[in-house]
Design an enzyme around this catalytic site. Structure first.
Site, short mmCIF file in Angstrom:
data_model
loop_
_atom_site.label_atom_id
_atom_site.label_comp_id
_atom_site.label_asym_id
_atom_site.label_seq_id
_atom_site.Cartn_x
_atom_site.Cartn_y
_atom_site.Cartn_z
N GLY A 56 -1.20 7.70 1.26
CA GLY A 56 -1.33 7.65 2.71
C GLY A 56 -0.04 7.36 3.44
O GLY A 56 1.05 7.79 3.05
N GLY A 80 0.82 -1.21 0.00
CA GLY A 80 0.00 0.00 0.00
C GLY A 80 0.85 1.25 0.00
O GLY A 80 0.59 2.19 0.76
N ALA A 81 1.86 1.29 -0.89
CA ALA A 81 2.85 2.37 -0.85
C ALA A 81 2.53 3.54 -1.77
O ALA A 81 3.34 4.47 -1.86
CB ALA A 81 4.23 1.81 -1.22
N SER A 131 -4.46 -0.88 14.28
CA SER A 131 -5.29 0.28 14.61
C SER A 131 -5.67 0.25 16.07
O SER A 131 -5.79 -0.83 16.67
CB SER A 131 -6.55 0.29 13.74
OG SER A 131 -7.42 1.33 14.12
N GLY A 157 1.68 4.62 3.73
CA GLY A 157 2.66 3.85 2.97
C GLY A 157 3.54 4.72 2.11
O GLY A 157 4.77 4.54 2.07
N TYR A 164 -13.98 -3.59 9.96
CA TYR A 164 -12.61 -3.07 9.96
C TYR A 164 -11.96 -3.29 11.33
O TYR A 164 -10.83 -3.79 11.42
CB TYR A 164 -12.63 -1.58 9.62
CG TYR A 164 -11.30 -0.88 9.83
CD1 TYR A 164 -10.32 -0.93 8.87
CD2 TYR A 164 -11.04 -0.18 11.01
CE1 TYR A 164 -9.08 -0.30 9.06
CE2 TYR A 164 -9.83 0.44 11.23
CZ TYR A 164 -8.85 0.38 10.25
OH TYR A 164 -7.65 1.00 10.46
#
Length: 278
Positions: free
Chosen positions: A21, A17-18, A150, A23, A173
């Site tokens: 955000g 996920g780079a 989280s 990442g 989530y």
């Protein structure tokens, strides 16, 4: 300690996920430390643009890219195989990619394998990827697995892990992130003595990410606030032997109490193995 000034020359770091955000900002920070960056993204064009931006800002940084949709466990396995085939070493795996509550939290989405989407991306995918890269991490030891979790954690109904009853996206989530933490603790026990550590963290509260905004929350912190705690787990020498912990930013804190329940961990591990076997 300013982790952005650390010397990470020769350290190979894979970040999922780079392209946006946390990442993206983590990759940009690591680029300045001399790390070799292995960047994952789902969109090839966006991934190429990210790599170009990072190379432009840090010309001496080595950047290689890997495309895969982590919702699809077949693509996750293929990603691990491609990394194993191409990379001589892997010092740090940062499982960062995630799916939030969604724009319509009442709509239950599923992965290509038919798994509830939040569980698939936030727990099953990092579990599968880490398993696929475990040998490479071991041969590169000392090495680290950093799982971005989280503070939002909610007890998992182990009789309905995929929330087929009373579905709600934010609850899905929060349960998937607790599952990730529980899996991190199990992984740390499995890897103990191998030179590979595994830790999870909550990087910062409600950063200004697309995931946060899509879930209907108002950002309360900066992305930079989440980069520093994550960088610490990636490169702080003082944490070289620390494993099986959950960090709330910089503080070693207890996770949700279910994460310490042996029977719950055992049942979740069995369910995870069944769902990821392929």
């Amino acid at each position: 300690m300013d982790y952005t000034t650390a010397d990470s020359s020769g350290t190979a770091v894979l970040i999922t996920g780079a392209t946006q955000g946390l990442g993206y900002h983590l990759a940009a920070a690591l680029a300045g430390t001399g790390a070799t960056l292995l960047l994952h993204g789902r969109d090839p064009a966006r991934l190429d643009a990210t790599a170009k931006e990072i190379r432009g800002a840090a010309p001496a940084c080595t950047v290689r890219t890997y495309t895969a949709d982590l919702a699809d466990l077949d693509q996750v396995r293929d990603l691990a195989a491609r990394v194993r085939a191409a990379e001589p070493r892997l010092d740090v795996l940062v499982n960062n990619a995630a799916v939030g509550g969604g724009t319509d939290t009442a709509r239950r989405e599923v992965s290509p394998q038919g798994h509830e989407l939040r569980l698939a991306v936030n727990h099953l995918a990092p579990t599968t990827l880490t398993r696929g890269l475990r040998e490479l991490l071991g041969s590169s030891a000392p090495a680290r697995v950093v799982n971005v979790a989280s503070l939002g954690q909610e007890a998992i109904d182990l009789d309905d892990v995929q929330l087929q009853r009373r579905y709600e996206g934010v609850h899905a989530y929060c349960r998937s992130k607790l599952a990730l933490i529980m899996g991190t603790f199990d992984l740390a026990e499995e890897l103990r003595g191998s030179g590979v550590t595994a830790n999870a963290l909550h990087p910062a509260h409600l950063m200004p990410t697309q995931m946060v905004r899509q879930s209907g929350f108002t950002p309360e912190t900066r992305l930079a606030d989440g980069v520093a705690p994550t960088m610490r787990l990636v490169c702080d020498p003082a944490l070289a032997g620390t494993t099986g912990r959950y960090f709330d930013r910089f503080a070693d804190q207890p996770a949700h109490h279910q994460a310490y329940a042996p029977e719950a961990r055992r049942r979740l591990a069995e369910i995870t193995t069944a769902l990821t076997s392929g």
